[in-house]
Design a protein around this motif. Sequence first.
Motif, short mmCIF file in Angstrom:
data_model
loop_
_atom_site.label_atom_id
_atom_site.label_comp_id
_atom_site.label_asym_id
_atom_site.label_seq_id
_atom_site.Cartn_x
_atom_site.Cartn_y
_atom_site.Cartn_z
N TYR A 42 1.45 3.41 -7.32
CA TYR A 42 0.71 2.16 -7.55
C TYR A 42 0.69 1.84 -9.05
N ALA A 43 0.29 2.84 -9.86
CA ALA A 43 0.20 2.61 -11.31
C ALA A 43 1.57 2.29 -11.89
N ALA A 85 -6.38 0.87 -12.77
CA ALA A 85 -5.66 2.11 -12.41
C ALA A 85 -4.29 2.19 -13.07
N SER A 98 -4.33 -3.72 -12.36
CA SER A 98 -5.48 -2.89 -11.99
C SER A 98 -5.82 -1.98 -13.16
N ARG A 102 -8.65 -2.81 -0.70
CA ARG A 102 -8.47 -1.36 -0.87
C ARG A 102 -9.62 -0.73 -1.67
N TYR A 109 -12.82 -1.39 -9.90
CA TYR A 109 -13.10 -1.45 -8.47
C TYR A 109 -13.73 -2.80 -8.09
N TYR A 169 -12.00 2.42 -0.46
CA TYR A 169 -12.06 3.64 -1.27
C TYR A 169 -13.51 3.96 -1.63
N GLU A 208 -0.50 5.00 -1.19
CA GLU A 208 -1.30 5.95 -1.95
C GLU A 208 -0.95 7.33 -1.43
N HIS A 222 0.85 -1.20 0.00
CA HIS A 222 0.00 0.00 0.00
C HIS A 222 0.88 1.24 0.00
N PRO A 257 -5.14 6.07 -13.47
CA PRO A 257 -5.02 6.24 -12.02
C PRO A 257 -5.77 7.47 -11.50
N ASN A 258 -6.17 7.42 -10.24
CA ASN A 258 -6.64 8.62 -9.55
C ASN A 258 -5.42 9.36 -9.02
N GLN A 311 -2.34 7.81 -6.94
CA GLN A 311 -2.07 6.42 -7.34
C GLN A 311 -0.88 6.32 -8.31
#
Length: 247
Positions: free
Chosen positions: A153-154, A142, A140, A190, A185, A194, A94, A92, A146-147, A150
């Motif tokens: 993560y991406a 994402a 993902s 996670r 999603y 979210y 973010e 994790h 991505p948001n 993220q």
Amino acid sequence: MKLRFSGHRVLILGGSCELAGKLAERLVVEELRPILACRDERGAQRVLSSLSAIPGRFDTARIDFADRRTISSVFGGIEGGPDFLVDFAQGHMETLIGASDPELVQRYFAENVSFRAEMLRTACRVMLRKKRGRMVFISSAAASRPNAGQGFYAASKLASEALYRNVGLELGSRGITSVILRPGYVDAGRGRKYMRSHAESFTGRMPLGKALSCEEVADAVTFLLSDNARFFNATAITMDGGLTAGK
Ligand SMILES: NC(=O)c1ccc[n+]([C@@H]2O[C@H](COP(=O)([O-])OP(=O)(O)OC[C@H]3O[C@@H](n4cnc5c(N)ncnc54)[C@H](OP(=O)(O)O)[C@@H]3O)[C@@H](O)[C@H]2O)c1
């Protein structure tokens, strides 16, 4: 459709997450043997209690993406090596890129990209010995959309996707194939957290009106592991109900 499988033992990394548990239940229906590899004893205990309805039909093992020694122990501990590999493991982190802690950034990529590259090297060598193997990497949606927060993560998902994709490219002719699944999603882990904290912004955004369930992901992964899906090789498939198709 009756699914056919070349092999029996399925090593599942990130074995303690809810998605891995649902996948294990689904694999047992297909007479496969899931081996859920967890980071620590706490994760293993969670697996034992969540799968208490199918005692004796699965194993647990230990792998910690922060400890390189666990690579040889997990693969060496499976007699004959795994026939399949499903990789759910993901740390994790973010955070906005400009607000990140440099030490944590280093650690995140060491665990989620470098460790994975070394783990994959071992998985390839084990599977090459028996001239067969199938890998599914859980990325993902994402990775491409991505948001804010993220970025790391991406980036780690895209780097890991590249590694898995090349396994299928390099070893397909020797019986080892790979495929990447990019879920949107999911009502788990996670994603569930979210969605609960951003409930208002989800209404109307999901083309199918809901997030994916663990069962839907488990069904898709089971299909992707089967011989029926063998020609999905060295490629990524998005499973998000159309969420990332438009603006
Ligand atoms: N939930 C969603 O909406 C969604 C959407 C798209 C993709 N995904 C992907 O699905 C997978 C599961 O995610 P999740 O959100 O459902 O649940 P999660 O609980 O965040 O799952 C992460 C898994 O990775 C393991 N892990 C993390 N760091 C590790 C390390 N250093 N060594 C070994 N294992 C480690 C965790 O173990 P511990 O239990 O020990 O922490 C856990 O089993 C992830 O790859 C995620 O990117 C999820």
